[in-house]
Scaffold this motif. Structure first.
Motif, PDB file in Angstrom:
ATOM      1  N   GLU A  63       0.820  -1.214   0.000  1.00  0.00           N
ATOM      2  CA  GLU A  63       0.000   0.000   0.000  1.00  0.00           C
ATOM      3  C   GLU A  63       0.853   1.263   0.000  1.00  0.00           C
ATOM      4  O   GLU A  63       0.543   2.236  -0.690  1.00  0.00           O
ATOM      5  CB  GLU A  63      -0.934  -0.004   1.216  1.00  0.00           C
ATOM      6  CG  GLU A  63      -2.046  -1.049   1.128  1.00  0.00           C
ATOM      7  CD  GLU A  63      -3.007  -0.940   2.294  1.00  0.00           C
ATOM      8  OE1 GLU A  63      -2.920   0.053   3.059  1.00  0.00           O
ATOM      9  OE2 GLU A  63      -3.848  -1.845   2.450  1.00  0.00           O
ATOM     10  N   GLU A  64       1.920   1.277   0.773  1.00  0.00           N
ATOM     11  CA  GLU A  64       2.788   2.455   0.821  1.00  0.00           C
ATOM     12  C   GLU A  64       3.462   2.701  -0.525  1.00  0.00           C
ATOM     13  O   GLU A  64       3.552   3.851  -0.981  1.00  0.00           O
ATOM     14  CB  GLU A  64       3.841   2.283   1.910  1.00  0.00           C
ATOM     15  CG  GLU A  64       4.763   3.493   2.066  1.00  0.00           C
ATOM     16  CD  GLU A  64       5.780   3.310   3.172  1.00  0.00           C
ATOM     17  OE1 GLU A  64       6.693   4.154   3.265  1.00  0.00           O
ATOM     18  OE2 GLU A  64       5.670   2.326   3.933  1.00  0.00           O
ATOM     19  N   GLU A  65       3.920   1.626  -1.179  1.00  0.00           N
ATOM     20  CA  GLU A  65       4.547   1.777  -2.493  1.00  0.00           C
ATOM     21  C   GLU A  65       3.547   2.286  -3.522  1.00  0.00           C
ATOM     22  O   GLU A  65       3.867   3.152  -4.339  1.00  0.00           O
ATOM     23  CB  GLU A  65       5.135   0.427  -2.930  1.00  0.00           C
ATOM     24  CG  GLU A  65       6.351   0.001  -2.133  1.00  0.00           C
ATOM     25  CD  GLU A  65       6.769  -1.433  -2.444  1.00  0.00           C
ATOM     26  OE1 GLU A  65       7.985  -1.693  -2.477  1.00  0.00           O
ATOM     27  OE2 GLU A  65       5.880  -2.285  -2.630  1.00  0.00           O
ATOM     28  N   VAL A  66       2.342   1.761  -3.490  1.00  0.00           N
ATOM     29  CA  VAL A  66       1.310   2.223  -4.418  1.00  0.00           C
ATOM     30  C   VAL A  66       1.032   3.703  -4.211  1.00  0.00           C
ATOM     31  O   VAL A  66       0.939   4.482  -5.173  1.00  0.00           O
ATOM     32  CB  VAL A  66       0.011   1.407  -4.236  1.00  0.00           C
ATOM     33  CG1 VAL A  66      -1.150   2.064  -4.982  1.00  0.00           C
ATOM     34  CG2 VAL A  66       0.202  -0.016  -4.724  1.00  0.00           C
ATOM     35  N   ARG A  67       0.926   4.116  -2.958  1.00  0.00           N
ATOM     36  CA  ARG A  67       0.643   5.519  -2.654  1.00  0.00           C
ATOM     37  C   ARG A  67       1.777   6.420  -3.156  1.00  0.00           C
ATOM     38  O   ARG A  67       1.516   7.494  -3.737  1.00  0.00           O
ATOM     39  CB  ARG A  67       0.454   5.676  -1.139  1.00  0.00           C
ATOM     40  CG  ARG A  67      -0.024   7.053  -0.711  1.00  0.00           C
ATOM     41  CD  ARG A  67      -0.602   7.033   0.687  1.00  0.00           C
ATOM     42  NE  ARG A  67       0.261   6.343   1.645  1.00  0.00           N
ATOM     43  CZ  ARG A  67      -0.039   5.158   2.213  1.00  0.00           C
ATOM     44  NH1 ARG A  67      -1.171   4.546   1.892  1.00  0.00           N
ATOM     45  NH2 ARG A  67       0.786   4.603   3.067  1.00  0.00           N
ATOM     46  N   SER A  68       3.012   5.995  -2.985  1.00  0.00           N
ATOM     47  CA  SER A  68       4.157   6.790  -3.452  1.00  0.00           C
ATOM     48  C   SER A  68       4.154   6.914  -4.967  1.00  0.00           C
ATOM     49  O   SER A  68       4.418   7.990  -5.512  1.00  0.00           O
ATOM     50  CB  SER A  68       5.473   6.150  -2.981  1.00  0.00           C
ATOM     51  OG  SER A  68       5.568   6.158  -1.578  1.00  0.00           O
ATOM     52  N   PHE A  69       3.860   5.812  -5.649  1.00  0.00           N
ATOM     53  CA  PHE A  69       3.776   5.853  -7.110  1.00  0.00           C
ATOM     54  C   PHE A  69       2.676   6.804  -7.561  1.00  0.00           C
ATOM     55  O   PHE A  69       2.874   7.628  -8.459  1.00  0.00           O
ATOM     56  CB  PHE A  69       3.496   4.453  -7.664  1.00  0.00           C
ATOM     57  CG  PHE A  69       4.718   3.702  -8.079  1.00  0.00           C
ATOM     58  CD1 PHE A  69       5.330   3.951  -9.295  1.00  0.00           C
ATOM     59  CD2 PHE A  69       5.271   2.725  -7.259  1.00  0.00           C
ATOM     60  CE1 PHE A  69       6.457   3.254  -9.692  1.00  0.00           C
ATOM     61  CE2 PHE A  69       6.406   2.020  -7.637  1.00  0.00           C
ATOM     62  CZ  PHE A  69       7.000   2.289  -8.861  1.00  0.00           C
ATOM     63  N   ARG A  70       1.515   6.712  -6.942  1.00  0.00           N
ATOM     64  CA  ARG A  70       0.392   7.555  -7.360  1.00  0.00           C
ATOM     65  C   ARG A  70       0.700   9.035  -7.157  1.00  0.00           C
ATOM     66  O   ARG A  70       0.355   9.871  -8.006  1.00  0.00           O
ATOM     67  CB  ARG A  70      -0.879   7.157  -6.601  1.00  0.00           C
ATOM     68  CG  ARG A  70      -1.567   5.934  -7.165  1.00  0.00           C
ATOM     69  CD  ARG A  70      -3.062   5.950  -6.875  1.00  0.00           C
ATOM     70  NE  ARG A  70      -3.357   5.868  -5.469  1.00  0.00           N
ATOM     71  CZ  ARG A  70      -3.886   4.801  -4.869  1.00  0.00           C
ATOM     72  NH1 ARG A  70      -4.176   3.721  -5.564  1.00  0.00           N
ATOM     73  NH2 ARG A  70      -4.136   4.805  -3.585  1.00  0.00           N
ATOM     74  N   ASP A  71       1.347   9.368  -6.039  1.00  0.00           N
ATOM     75  CA  ASP A  71       1.701  10.761  -5.768  1.00  0.00           C
ATOM     76  C   ASP A  71       2.641  11.293  -6.851  1.00  0.00           C
ATOM     77  O   ASP A  71       2.474  12.411  -7.350  1.00  0.00           O
ATOM     78  CB  ASP A  71       2.355  10.896  -4.392  1.00  0.00           C
ATOM     79  CG  ASP A  71       1.368  10.700  -3.249  1.00  0.00           C
ATOM     80  OD1 ASP A  71       0.143  10.752  -3.505  1.00  0.00           O
ATOM     81  OD2 ASP A  71       1.820  10.478  -2.105  1.00  0.00           O
ATOM     82  N   GLU A  72       3.634  10.475  -7.210  1.00  0.00           N
ATOM     83  CA  GLU A  72       4.586  10.920  -8.227  1.00  0.00           C
ATOM     84  C   GLU A  72       3.910  11.054  -9.592  1.00  0.00           C
ATOM     85  O   GLU A  72       4.159  12.009 -10.339  1.00  0.00           O
ATOM     86  CB  GLU A  72       5.766   9.960  -8.324  1.00  0.00           C
ATOM     87  CG  GLU A  72       6.781  10.396  -9.373  1.00  0.00           C
ATOM     88  CD  GLU A  72       8.039   9.550  -9.378  1.00  0.00           C
ATOM     89  OE1 GLU A  72       8.830   9.697 -10.326  1.00  0.00           O
ATOM     90  OE2 GLU A  72       8.237   8.742  -8.454  1.00  0.00           O
TER      91      GLU A  72
END
Length: 302
Positions: A63-72
């Motif tokens: 979930e944290e990796e997905v959130r970081s990708f989406r933000d970028e």
């Protein structure tokens, strides 16, 4: 000069007139190649890939990796320099960002994902060799207005316009949003990767400028799509964000438009074997730009 005129055998002729179109061509290459035994792909996943032409890895990103990708990725779509870059493709009607190519050169997170052992070694297991990135992109399908892609095989275009000689190439699609059955998720025909469908029509000059928004050349005839669908059926890639779909370069696939409020986005990476590097195009006057079809065949390493 085309690959065919340089003496390289064209095993998959396409972009022809109706009178000379060959029958459907049965593939001879495997979907999973021998030569690389160590990696994260399970025997069950590799068997499914050989049989169906695709398989799914759940939870590739947390979930944290997905959130970081989406933000970028959200930041990239709002960056005026990125929008003005030729590597950014916008929707034909809405002018919203559809794809950003060479994502592994634009995004540090995508570049790290390419080199992640759980991704890189998985690709090596499937292709049986070292690999390089033939293409990478970030795909967006906004809610309400996201347009789909008609049925096609990626290999048909990569062979015709990029010069890939054989089917030793695999794509990875990592979902950054939940893929529901109703928001334009990818549809695939399990087992249809064993059949190559020659397509009608020549390749216009700079075809990529329009085909990346709406593909008209290199799409199968309706009767061929109907035949394959009757033989193999249709499945859809659904699942939570962080799920990953590995699919063969000759998988017959497509997606419908997204008229729901729920957007869909993914990171898309194409790995090609270093033993399958492209020649000149088989059915186009000249190569597509390198941001679409790489000509740097340096193997990816950790």
């Amino acid at each position: 000069m085309s690959a065919a005129t340089t003496g390289i055998q064209d095993r998959y002729p396409t972009r022809v007139v109706a009178e000379t179109r060959p029958d459907l061509i049965e593939r001879t290459e495997p979907a999973v190649w021998p030569g690389w035994t160590q990696g994260p792909a399970t025997p069950e996943e590799l068997r499914a890939h050989e049989e169906n032409g695709f398989h799914i890895t759940r939870g590739l990103l947390n979930e944290e990796e997905v959130r970081s990708f989406r933000d970028e990725l959200t930041a990239l779509t709002r960056d005026p320099k990125v929008r003005a870059d030729e590597r950014t493709i916008v929707e034909k009607e809405s002018d919203e960002v559809r794809s950003i190519f060479e994502a592994h050169k634009i995004s540090e997170r995508v570049e790290k994902l390419v080199r992640d052992p759980k991704v890189l070694d998985h690709a090596r297991q499937i292709l049986g060799s070292d690999v390089y990135v033939h293409q990478s992109r970030i795909n967006y399908m906004p809610g309400f207005r996201g347009k789909g892609f008609y049925w096609h095989s990626d290999f048909e275009t990569w062979h015709a316009e990029d010069g890939l000689p054989g089917m030793r190439c695999v794509s990875l699609s990592v979902a950054l949003t939940d893929n529901h059955p109703y928001n334009g998720g990818l549809m695939l025909m399990p087992g249809a990767h064993r059949t190559f469908v020659p397509c009608l029509g020549g390749t216009p000059k700079d075809n990529y400028k329009s085909s990346l928004k709406e593909q008209r050349i290199g799409v199968p005839a309706e009767e061929d799509i109907a035949l394959l669908a009757e033989r193999h059926g249709i499945e859809q890639f659904t699942g939570p964000a962080g799920s990953a779909l590995w699919f063969d370069c000759n998988s017959m696939h497509g997606s419908g438009s997204n008229i729901t409020p729920f957007p869909r986005s993914n990171v898309f990476i194409v790995f090609n074997s270093v033993e399958n590097t492209p020649a000149e195009p088989f059915a186009a006057e000249r190569r597509r730009p390198e941001f679409i079809a790489a000509r740097d065949f340096t193997p990816v390493h950790y």
